[in-house]
Design an enzyme around this catalytic site. Structure first.
Site, PDB file in Angstrom:
ATOM      1  N   HIS A 307      91.963 -25.461 170.143  1.00 24.22           N
ATOM      2  CA  HIS A 307      90.878 -24.530 169.793  1.00 24.22           C
ATOM      3  C   HIS A 307      90.413 -23.826 171.066  1.00 24.22           C
ATOM      4  O   HIS A 307      90.376 -24.415 172.136  1.00 24.22           O
ATOM      5  CB  HIS A 307      89.686 -25.286 169.182  1.00 24.22           C
ATOM      6  CG  HIS A 307      88.759 -24.391 168.430  1.00 24.22           C
ATOM      7  ND1 HIS A 307      87.774 -23.668 169.056  1.00 24.22           N
ATOM      8  CD2 HIS A 307      88.710 -24.067 167.129  1.00 24.22           C
ATOM      9  CE1 HIS A 307      87.126 -22.959 168.155  1.00 24.22           C
ATOM     10  NE2 HIS A 307      87.671 -23.175 166.980  1.00 24.22           N
ATOM     11  N   ASP A 364      91.256 -26.673 160.589  1.00 19.19           N
ATOM     12  CA  ASP A 364      92.355 -26.401 159.645  1.00 19.19           C
ATOM     13  C   ASP A 364      93.285 -27.582 159.443  1.00 19.19           C
ATOM     14  O   ASP A 364      94.140 -27.548 158.555  1.00 19.19           O
ATOM     15  CB  ASP A 364      93.169 -25.196 160.155  1.00 19.19           C
ATOM     16  CG  ASP A 364      92.328 -23.924 160.120  1.00 19.19           C
ATOM     17  OD1 ASP A 364      92.177 -23.277 161.168  1.00 19.19           O
ATOM     18  OD2 ASP A 364      91.788 -23.617 159.038  1.00 19.19           O
TER      19      ASP A 364
HETATM   20  C1  SDX Z   1      90.452 -21.263 163.811  1.00 23.68           C
HETATM   21  O1  SDX Z   1      87.650 -19.302 167.359  1.00 23.68           O
HETATM   22  C2  SDX Z   1      87.247 -19.925 166.309  1.00 23.68           C
HETATM   23  O2  SDX Z   1      86.111 -20.320 166.180  1.00 23.68           O
HETATM   24  C3  SDX Z   1      88.292 -20.061 165.211  1.00 23.68           C
HETATM   25  C4  SDX Z   1      87.948 -20.998 164.062  1.00 23.68           C
HETATM   26  C5  SDX Z   1      86.807 -20.470 163.233  1.00 23.68           C
HETATM   27  O3  SDX Z   1      86.108 -21.279 162.609  1.00 23.68           O
HETATM   28  O4  SDX Z   1      86.673 -19.219 163.135  1.00 23.68           O
HETATM   29  O5  SDX Z   1      87.598 -22.294 164.558  1.00 23.68           O
HETATM   30  C6  SDX Z   1      89.140 -21.156 163.096  1.00 23.68           C
HETATM   31  O6  SDX Z   1      91.077 -20.262 164.019  1.00 23.68           O
HETATM   32  C7  SDX Z   1      90.916 -22.611 164.311  1.00 23.68           C
HETATM   33  C8  SDX Z   1      92.277 -22.542 165.078  1.00 23.68           C
HETATM   34  C9  SDX Z   1      93.418 -22.505 164.045  1.00 23.68           C
HETATM   35  N1  SDX Z   1      94.715 -22.225 164.756  1.00 23.68           N
HETATM   36  C10 SDX Z   1      95.663 -23.177 164.871  1.00 23.68           C
HETATM   37  O7  SDX Z   1      95.522 -24.353 164.530  1.00 23.68           O
HETATM   38  C11 SDX Z   1      96.975 -22.666 165.483  1.00 23.68           C
HETATM   39  C12 SDX Z   1      97.476 -23.657 166.548  1.00 23.68           C
HETATM   40  N2  SDX Z   1      96.546 -23.588 167.708  1.00 23.68           N
HETATM   41  C13 SDX Z   1      96.904 -22.722 168.792  1.00 23.68           C
HETATM   42  O8  SDX Z   1      97.654 -21.581 168.472  1.00 23.68           O
HETATM   43  C14 SDX Z   1      95.790 -22.540 169.817  1.00 23.68           C
HETATM   44  O9  SDX Z   1      95.306 -23.779 170.109  1.00 23.68           O
HETATM   45  C15 SDX Z   1      94.620 -21.616 169.496  1.00 23.68           C
HETATM   46  C16 SDX Z   1      95.086 -20.270 169.107  1.00 23.68           C
HETATM   47  C17 SDX Z   1      93.763 -22.193 168.429  1.00 23.68           C
HETATM   48  C18 SDX Z   1      93.780 -21.508 170.778  1.00 23.68           C
HETATM   49  O10 SDX Z   1      94.565 -20.891 171.714  1.00 23.68           O
HETATM   50  P1  SDX Z   1      94.018 -20.550 173.204  1.00 23.68           P
HETATM   51  O11 SDX Z   1      92.590 -20.929 173.332  1.00 23.68           O
HETATM   52  O12 SDX Z   1      94.415 -19.149 173.528  1.00 23.68           O
HETATM   53  O13 SDX Z   1      94.772 -21.554 174.088  1.00 23.68           O
HETATM   54  P2  SDX Z   1      96.251 -21.347 174.623  1.00 23.68           P
HETATM   55  O14 SDX Z   1      97.114 -20.762 173.542  1.00 23.68           O
HETATM   56  O15 SDX Z   1      96.180 -20.614 175.926  1.00 23.68           O
HETATM   57  O16 SDX Z   1      96.738 -22.864 174.870  1.00 23.68           O
HETATM   58  C19 SDX Z   1      96.422 -23.550 176.096  1.00 23.68           C
HETATM   59  C20 SDX Z   1      97.605 -24.474 176.310  1.00 23.68           C
HETATM   60  C21 SDX Z   1      98.947 -23.745 176.340  1.00 23.68           C
HETATM   61  O17 SDX Z   1      99.852 -24.512 177.105  1.00 23.68           O
HETATM   62  P3  SDX Z   1     100.002 -24.168 178.712  1.00 23.68           P
HETATM   63  O18 SDX Z   1     100.273 -22.659 178.801  1.00 23.68           O
HETATM   64  O19 SDX Z   1      98.696 -24.573 179.366  1.00 23.68           O
HETATM   65  O20 SDX Z   1     101.186 -24.994 179.164  1.00 23.68           O
HETATM   66  O21 SDX Z   1      97.718 -25.404 175.213  1.00 23.68           O
HETATM   67  C22 SDX Z   1      98.938 -25.182 174.529  1.00 23.68           C
HETATM   68  C23 SDX Z   1      99.434 -23.819 174.916  1.00 23.68           C
HETATM   69  O22 SDX Z   1     100.853 -23.744 174.826  1.00 23.68           O
HETATM   70  N3  SDX Z   1      98.647 -25.269 173.085  1.00 23.68           N
HETATM   71  C24 SDX Z   1      99.411 -25.875 172.189  1.00 23.68           C
HETATM   72  C25 SDX Z   1      98.720 -25.743 170.977  1.00 23.68           C
HETATM   73  N4  SDX Z   1      97.591 -25.066 171.177  1.00 23.68           N
HETATM   74  C26 SDX Z   1      97.558 -24.761 172.494  1.00 23.68           C
HETATM   75  N5  SDX Z   1     100.598 -26.517 172.296  1.00 23.68           N
HETATM   76  C27 SDX Z   1     101.096 -27.040 171.152  1.00 23.68           C
HETATM   77  N6  SDX Z   1     100.489 -26.966 169.926  1.00 23.68           N
HETATM   78  C28 SDX Z   1      99.303 -26.308 169.820  1.00 23.68           C
HETATM   79  N7  SDX Z   1      98.705 -26.226 168.639  1.00 23.68           N
END
Ligand code: SDX
Length: 428
Positions: A307, A364
């Site tokens: 998140h 989710d």
């Molecule tokens: C919602 O913002 C809100 O409030 C949203 C929400 C709401 O109520 O409106 O809470 C609802 O959208 C919840 C999130 C639902 N999405 C998912 O579950 C999709 C999977 N999650 C990711 O795509 C990700 O965690 C996000 C999009 C939710 C957040 O992404 P960020 O903050 O941009 O973080 P990032 O992508 O830069 O990740 C940081 C690191 C990365 O690795 P490094 O580059 O540091 O090596 O964490 C890793 C990412 O690769 N990472 C994951 C991961 N999520 C982040 N690796 C594996 N699986 C994951 N799910």
């Protein structure tokens, strides 16, 4: 004496005010930065940038706190109705009984959709994703209510548009499902509460009586409350920026539905179940899939994990996980996806990759399992998120319009071609 931030640029020192919110959050007010220094800031994804000041929702990502207008979601999910929470978010305080009755009865009065809109549904293919149908139907509502086109026409007109939207979204959502099933549409029933009415329109058939299971409607009430607002997330920021051009509420909410659809945002609840089914079909080896999620060369991510703000547990996930166990037990359902989800959560939370990146289950991760238990089809999961988030979107849009916030227009740093002369095609 309020704090001052100092920035040294080109040998000069520039001072900018620090502002502090009611929960002691602090920000450097850079609204005069470019005029004073000629510089802008750059912050892809707005990870460090506040777009507004808001009094609607407070969340603390480190402590796993989420409050709507000062009330904790734990208390609201346990004690309130979704319509009460909608009123709280939109109008700022919990309603007394008279206000709640007026609000509820006004919504009930507007649950019907103009009969001419039914033919829109018939033009969609059965495989149309309901989010695509919903986004266009909501924007189409503006064509039936031209008085809504001016968002600042009058407070009464704004409230009427808000009531119509709260009332009609569940009807449009249920009809998008009935249309996909090629089943007859079920009309709303005024003697049912908000959640029961939606379930009736979703699952009743004209050929037989249908009784809403209170376990199901109570679980839905809790789920909708937990999704009702979440400050400046992707879809809410979309609603605000569209509304900042003085586009009407229907168009702004339609844009929010489209933004929510993405699998990184509200579409994640559908993606989680599809991921769990994929792991189940693959033999249930969660270690293999956690390894894939950590592999930078592999596009697979653990959907429902991570998140932008919660760098600790998502308080909504904690409540939903418990509700999941309760609902499945009460309904006597043994869903193998729940077992896979729990195994996945356990393995991930013990893994250094996830721990070092503060990746925890989000809202989710478990919600899809409850929706399945309630009989909601997978492609409708993000529609459920939209129904829950509607009062939050409306509240944020209303606050933005009433604060007369400027049209949203971010700047950029240009990295393209420098000036060059046009060359005729023969010489290229
Ligand atoms: C919602 O913002 C809100 O409030 C949203 C929400 C709401 O109520 O409106 O809470 C609802 O959208 C919840 C999130 C639902 N999405 C998912 O579950 C999709 C999977 N999650 C990711 O795509 C990700 O965690 C996000 C999009 C939710 C957040 O992404 P960020 O903050 O941009 O973080 P990032 O992508 O830069 O990740 C940081 C690191 C990365 O690795 P490094 O580059 O540091 O090596 O964490 C890793 C990412 O690769 N990472 C994951 C991961 N999520 C982040 N690796 C594996 N699986 C994951 N799910």
């Amino acid at each position: 004496m309020s704090e001052i931030a100092k920035i040294e640029l080109d040998g000069k020192t520039f001072e900018f005010p620090v502002i502090e919110g009611t929960e002691n959050e602090k920000a450097i007010d850079i609204s005069k930065l470019r005029d004073a220094t000629g510089y802008i800031t750059l912050d892809p994804g707005y990870k460090n940038t506040g777009a507004t000041k808001s009094s609607i929702t407070y969340l603390d990502g480190e402590k796993g706190i989420l409050h709507y207008r000062g009330y904790s979601i734990e208390q609201l999910a346990e004690k309130a109705s979704f319509i009460e929470v909608a009123y709280l978010l939109i109008y700022g305080n919990l309603p007394n009984q008279t206000d709640l009755d007026v609000f509820t009865n006004s919504i009930t009065k507007h649950t019907l959709v103009h009969e001419d809109m039914k033919q829109f549904f018939e033009a969609y293919p059965a495989k149309a994703h309901p989010m695509g149908v919903l986004a266009s139907m909501v924007c189409s509502l503006s064509t039936f209510y031209p008085e809504s086109l001016d968002p600042n026409r009058s407070p009464e007109a704004k409230d009427l548009t808000i009531l119509r939207l709260l009332a009609k979204l569940p009807t449009l959502a249920a009809w998008s499902y009935k249309n996909a099933m090629r089943h007859p549409f079920m009309y709303p029933k005024n003697d049912l509460d908000y959640c029961s009415n939606f379930l009736h329109m979703m699952f009743a058939m004209p050929t037989e009586d249908y009784t809403v299971d209170p376990v199901v409607s109570n679980a839905l009430n809790k789920l909708l409350i937990l999704h009702a607002d979440h400050e400046q997330n992707c879809s809410t920021s979309t609603v605000r920026i569209v509304g900042s051009s003085q586009a009407n509420l229907y168009a702004s909410i339609s844009a929010g539905i489209s933004a929510l659809w993405g699998p990184l945002h509200g579409g994640a609840n559908q993606a989680v179940i599809e991921m769990l089914e994929q792991i189940h079909a693959d033999g249930g080896d969660v270690d293999k899939w956690v390894t894939k999620a950590k592999d930078k060369e592999d596009p697979f991510r653990l959907m429902g994990f991570g998140h932008r703000v919660y760098k600790n547990f998502d308080p909504r996930a904690t409540i939903i996980k418990k509700a999941c166990d309760d609902v499945l037990e009460k309904m006597g359902i043994n869903d193998p996806m729940l077992e896979i989800a729990k195994k996945l959560e356990k393995v991930a939370l013990e893994d250094e990759y996830f721990k070092s990146r503060n990746l925890y289950p989000n809202v989710d991760f478990y919600s899809g399992i409850i929706y399945r238990a309630l009989g909601i089809p997978t492609e409708m999961f993000t529609v459920m998120f939209a129904i829950g988030r509607l009062p939050g979107w409306i509240a944020q849009w209303k606050e933005m319009t009433e604060n007369n916030e400027p049209i949203g227009r971010p700047r950029q740093i240009y990295t393209g071609a420098t000036p060059r002369e046009y060359v005729s095609i023969e010489k290229r």
